[in-house]
Structures are given as C-alpha cells and as structure tokens.
Design a protein around this motif. Structure first.
Motif, PDB file in Angstrom:
ATOM      1  N   THR A  16      60.337  34.455  10.754  1.00  0.00           N
ATOM      2  CA  THR A  16      58.830  35.411  11.401  1.00  0.00           C
ATOM      3  C   THR A  16      59.461  34.129  13.088  1.00  0.00           C
ATOM      4  OG1 THR A  16      57.754  35.273  10.314  1.00  0.00           O
ATOM      5  CG2 THR A  16      56.857  34.359  12.334  1.00  0.00           C
ATOM      6  N   ALA A  17      60.150  33.378  12.478  1.00  0.00           N
ATOM      7  CA  ALA A  17      60.242  32.557  14.504  1.00  0.00           C
ATOM      8  C   ALA A  17      61.873  33.056  15.106  1.00  0.00           C
ATOM      9  CB  ALA A  17      61.148  31.145  14.266  1.00  0.00           C
ATOM     10  N   GLU A  18      62.227  34.096  13.877  1.00  0.00           N
ATOM     11  CA  GLU A  18      63.667  34.562  14.572  1.00  0.00           C
ATOM     12  C   GLU A  18      63.013  36.249  14.878  1.00  0.00           C
ATOM     13  OE1 GLU A  18      67.996  36.953  12.921  1.00  0.00           O
ATOM     14  OE2 GLU A  18      66.866  35.978  11.839  1.00  0.00           O
ATOM     15  N   ALA A  23      61.366  39.144  20.484  1.00  0.00           N
ATOM     16  CA  ALA A  23      60.054  39.931  20.839  1.00  0.00           C
ATOM     17  C   ALA A  23      60.414  39.619  22.309  1.00  0.00           C
ATOM     18  CB  ALA A  23      58.951  39.919  20.231  1.00  0.00           C
ATOM     19  N   TYR A  24      59.704  38.145  22.069  1.00  0.00           N
ATOM     20  CA  TYR A  24      59.640  37.518  23.427  1.00  0.00           C
ATOM     21  C   TYR A  24      60.551  37.764  24.412  1.00  0.00           C
ATOM     22  CZ  TYR A  24      55.790  34.438  21.741  1.00  0.00           C
ATOM     23  OH  TYR A  24      54.444  34.354  21.152  1.00  0.00           O
ATOM     24  N   LEU A 121      59.550  31.069  25.628  1.00  0.00           N
ATOM     25  CA  LEU A 121      58.734  31.041  24.303  1.00  0.00           C
ATOM     26  C   LEU A 121      60.009  31.154  23.296  1.00  0.00           C
ATOM     27  CD1 LEU A 121      55.506  31.490  24.494  1.00  0.00           C
ATOM     28  CD2 LEU A 121      55.510  29.922  24.047  1.00  0.00           C
ATOM     29  N   GLY A 122      60.213  32.771  23.530  1.00  0.00           N
ATOM     30  CA  GLY A 122      61.819  33.115  22.867  1.00  0.00           C
ATOM     31  C   GLY A 122      63.307  32.561  22.265  1.00  0.00           C
ATOM     32  N   GLN A 178      50.046  44.676  28.165  1.00  0.00           N
ATOM     33  CA  GLN A 178      48.682  43.699  26.892  1.00  0.00           C
ATOM     34  C   GLN A 178      49.705  44.223  25.518  1.00  0.00           C
ATOM     35  OE1 GLN A 178      46.043  44.914  27.297  1.00  0.00           O
ATOM     36  NE2 GLN A 178      45.083  44.888  28.811  1.00  0.00           N
ATOM     37  N   LEU A 179      51.001  44.830  25.200  1.00  0.00           N
ATOM     38  CA  LEU A 179      51.463  44.526  24.218  1.00  0.00           C
ATOM     39  C   LEU A 179      52.642  42.899  24.078  1.00  0.00           C
ATOM     40  CD1 LEU A 179      53.462  45.404  21.575  1.00  0.00           C
ATOM     41  CD2 LEU A 179      55.065  45.673  22.731  1.00  0.00           C
ATOM     42  N   ALA A 180      52.295  42.775  25.319  1.00  0.00           N
ATOM     43  CA  ALA A 180      52.907  41.065  25.641  1.00  0.00           C
ATOM     44  C   ALA A 180      51.859  40.208  25.144  1.00  0.00           C
ATOM     45  CB  ALA A 180      53.451  40.545  26.858  1.00  0.00           C
TER      46      ALA A 180
END
Length: 283
Positions: A16-18, A23-24, A121-122, A178-180
């Motif tokens: 999940t973290a990866e 994504a970030y 955050l990424g 919005q996705l972000a």
C-alpha cells in the motif's frame, strides 16, 4: 493472529505504501509541471489517465496554466497566510519540514505548491515501503506518523481549493485535481487525521472596527483562511459584469478593492457588498 496472517498484513502495508508513493509522485509531477510534453507523455502511459489527456499538447499546457496559475493558485500560502502571496510563512515551514526529511524538490516551484506537497508525501510513503521491506517496523511507523502530520497540515487549506475547483468548468486538470484530493482524503481517513488549526496572524473582522478602509475589506474577503472560500478572478469578473462596474487590473485584492471603491462612488456600495456576500454564501 498466526505468523502467516501477520506476515500478510505487513506485506499489505508495504504494498500500500509503495502504491501510494507511485501515485503521489505522478500526481505531484502533473500538478506542478503538467504542461510539459514529457509529463503529459507519462500521464498518457497510464491507462486510467490516457483518455483524460487526449488532445493538443499546447492546448493542454495552456489549460494547466489557466487553472493553476491564474485561477486556483494551488499554494498553501495563498490560503493560509495573511498576505496571500507565494513564498510566505507556510512555504518556509514546508521547506523546513522537507529539509529535516531529506527531501529535495525542483526549486522552480514554491515549497508550499500542492504538486510539491504531493511529491513529498510520495517520498515519505516510498521510504515507509522500503523500511517495511527491510523489517524496520519502528522506522516505518515513524514515517507513517510523518505522513499523518503532513496530511493534517494539508487538510487545513485544501477544502476551499476543492470548492473552487468544483465550480470551474470541467477540464482534464480539474479532473486530475479532484483525483489528487480523493487520494489525499482516502489516505487521511485511513490514518485518522484531522485538519490542523492554521496559524493565522490575528487581524479580526475589519467590519468590526470603527475605521476600516475598503482595501482592508477587500484583503479580508480575498483571504480564504478568513473568508472561508476562494474568490477567483472568474468570480470577480462575474461580479463586475453583474454590477456593470469596472474592476481594473492587478491582483484579486486590487480588483475587489476597485469594485468596492467604484460602487461607493456610484452609491451602490450596499448592493456590491450584498453581491459579494451572496457569492461567498453560495459556497
């Protein structure tokens, strides 16, 4: 929980973290510099985003500039600082946080830019994934806590940005924004964090003071951290057209101030104040 189940949970947390790190990183690069051809190509390589960024590169770059440089200003300082300018106290605070975490970013963007914050955050999520892979649970938990604290900081200014984005005519960049924000909200909800209290400089409501200039009123209305919403240039243009009143040029504060001053000269100050209040209440 047996050893196998525990291992499965730990592996899920790592994956999940990866996934969040990737994504970030992508969302951050698109929001910060999405008008560049190389960045657009990265977006088109993702099946879920490919259809969003069809079309002419120049038109997409112009749309990115229009939304993020002229209308919404995805800079925390604009929403939290008294002077509503890039490079304010919030930018300095973010830069200090990045330095402590060993995060380096493209200095062409302010430290408080949403794209840079997403990239940070990424960075933390990627480090968390590595720590979990190496069995460093204490380090991973500390990195998760760092994400929670920074998300709380972001949640202090994202709501008015969300509202302003929702009222814009849909475009690829508003959909991406919005996705972000959905990714941020999902992450914050999982970690159970709430928005931190913004450290606003005490100014108070200028209407409660005996002597207040219209420029001070305009500054108050244009500060999302005080008014609660963002008055965009499009909003101001609509108010100007509605009242058949010139707004002039310059910053948002200057244009709102011009509207108030011109309305006072024409004896319609109460009507203009009501129109601005109505725009704020709509939000």
């Amino acid at each position: 929980m047996d050893a196998r189940s525990q291992l499965s949970v730990l592996d899920e947390a790592r994956l999940t973290a990866e996934a969040r790190a990737r994504a970030y990183a992508l969302l951050g690069s698109l929001i910060a510099g999405g008008g560049h051809v190389s960045t657009l190509e990265r977006a088109r390589a993702i099946p879920e985003l490919a259809g969003m960024f069809e079309g002419d590169d120049d038109e997409l770059a112009a749309g990115h500039h229009d939304l993020f440089s002229m209308e919404l200003f995805p800079l925390a300082s604009v929403y939290l600082d008294r002077d509503m300018l890039a490079g304010g106290r919030e930018a300095e605070a973010c830069a200090a946080i990045y330095q402590r975490a060993g995060f380096h970013w493209d200095q062409s963007e302010p430290a408080d830019h949403l794209g840079v914050q997403l990239a940070f955050l990424g960075h933390l999520a990627g480090a968390e994934s590595d720590a979990r892979h190496d069995g460093l649970s204490a380090v991973a938990d500390a990195l998760s806590e760092g994400q929670r604290a920074f998300l709380a900081r972001m949640l202090a200014w994202l709501p008015p940005l969300v509202v302003a984005a929702e009222e814009r005519e849909p475009c690829p960049w508003s959909h991406l924004l919005q996705l972000a924000i959905e990714v941020v909200a999902d992450h914050a909800g999982e970690l159970g964090c709430r928005a931190s209290e913004p450290e606003l400089e005490p100014e108070g409501n200028p209407l409660e003071r005996d002597k207040t200039g219209l420029r001070s009123v305009a500054r108050y209305l244009c500060a999302p951290a005080r008014a609660g919403v963002l008055l965009t240039r499009t909003d101001i243009a609509a108010l100007s057209e509605q009242a058949s009143m010139p707004r002039g040029f310059g910053s948002r504060v200057q244009m709102v101030g011009n509207l108030l001053i011109n309305a006072a000269e024409y004896g319609t100050a109460s009507d203009m104040s009501g129109a601005i209040a109505g725009k704020l209440i709509e939000r």
